[in-house]
Write a protein that holds these residues in place. Structure first.
Motif, short mmCIF file in Angstrom:
data_model
loop_
_atom_site.label_atom_id
_atom_site.label_comp_id
_atom_site.label_asym_id
_atom_site.label_seq_id
_atom_site.Cartn_x
_atom_site.Cartn_y
_atom_site.Cartn_z
N ARG A 1 0.83 -1.21 0.00
CA ARG A 1 0.00 0.00 0.00
C ARG A 1 0.87 1.25 0.00
O ARG A 1 0.54 2.24 -0.67
N ILE A 2 1.97 1.22 0.76
CA ILE A 2 2.87 2.37 0.77
C ILE A 2 3.45 2.60 -0.62
O ILE A 2 3.51 3.73 -1.11
N ASP B 1 2.13 1.68 -3.47
CA ASP B 1 1.05 2.15 -4.34
C ASP B 1 0.76 3.64 -4.13
O ASP B 1 0.46 4.36 -5.09
N ASP B 2 0.85 4.10 -2.89
CA ASP B 2 0.51 5.49 -2.55
C ASP B 2 1.74 6.38 -2.40
O ASP B 2 1.67 7.46 -1.81
N ARG B 3 2.89 5.97 -2.92
CA ARG B 3 4.15 6.67 -2.69
C ARG B 3 4.17 8.09 -3.24
O ARG B 3 5.00 8.90 -2.83
N GLU B 4 3.28 8.42 -4.15
CA GLU B 4 3.27 9.76 -4.73
C GLU B 4 2.26 10.68 -4.06
O GLU B 4 2.18 11.86 -4.41
N LYS B 5 1.51 10.18 -3.09
CA LYS B 5 0.58 11.03 -2.34
C LYS B 5 1.38 11.88 -1.36
O LYS B 5 2.29 11.39 -0.70
N GLN B 6 1.02 13.15 -1.26
CA GLN B 6 1.78 14.10 -0.43
C GLN B 6 1.83 13.67 1.03
O GLN B 6 2.87 13.77 1.68
N GLU B 7 0.74 13.12 1.55
CA GLU B 7 0.70 12.68 2.95
C GLU B 7 1.75 11.59 3.21
O GLU B 7 2.46 11.61 4.21
N VAL B 8 1.86 10.66 2.27
CA VAL B 8 2.83 9.58 2.41
C VAL B 8 4.25 10.12 2.26
O VAL B 8 5.14 9.77 3.04
#
Length: 174
Positions: free
Chosen positions: A136-137, A139-146
């Protein structure tokens, strides 16, 4: 045995002619490896074919003999196995072994129902496992929160570049 690390020397100043020659040698070696591997596989198949029929026949004979021995052991269990779990003959040993304990479910009980019942009656026997959801990390590596929180968690997402060489497979002489 300890592995010895071989340092790779860095080659510099390679001309395009040298690179072409290296790729030609690489391709020749690759084609030769493919041919040798193919020849080896053909010989292995021939060896398997030679012995597989007899192996199957002998395996069947062993199975039939095992069935006879099991029937004999079951019919004479009280007499032969009252003191020991095995019976010795000049040709070998046969008998009974006690397997590893395992949990089996009663007929009609689902895993979910059993989980609920164990939670209610035997709560000390419930396992909980926590782990980082790496997929999941990633997959979401480009989200600002991550992006903001990963360094605080002591992690970074890396994607390394590796070098590769592929030789052309068609029209090669071996």
């Amino acid at each position: 045995m300890a592995k010895t690390r071989v340092k790779k020397t860095v080659i510099t100043g390679v001309t395009s002619e040298q690179a072409e020659a290296a790729l030609r040698e690489f391709s020749k070696a690759d084609a030769r490896i493919q041919k040798l591997t193919s020849d080896k596989e053909l010989k292995l198949i021939a060896i398997r074919d030679k012995y597989d029929a007899e192996i199957a026949e002998q395996t069947e004979r062993m199975k039939e003999s095992e069935d006879i021995l099991q029937a004999f052991a079951m019919e004479n269990k009280e007499k032969l196995f009252s003191k020991t779990k095995s019976y010795r003959t000049p040709y070998g040993v046969f008998g009974f072994r006690l397997g590893q304990p395992k949990i089996e479910c009663f007929k009609g009980f689902t895993k979910a129902a059993i989980l609920d019942l164990v939670k209610k009656h035997l709560p000390d026997y419930i396992c909980t496992k926590e782990s980082v959801a790496n997929n999941r990390i990633i997959d979401d590596r480009e989200k600002q929160e991550v992006i903001d929180k990963l360094p605080e968690c002591g992690m970074v997402v890396v994607q390394r570049e590796t070098f590769y060489v592929e030789s052309k497979k068609d029209d090669q002489a071996s």
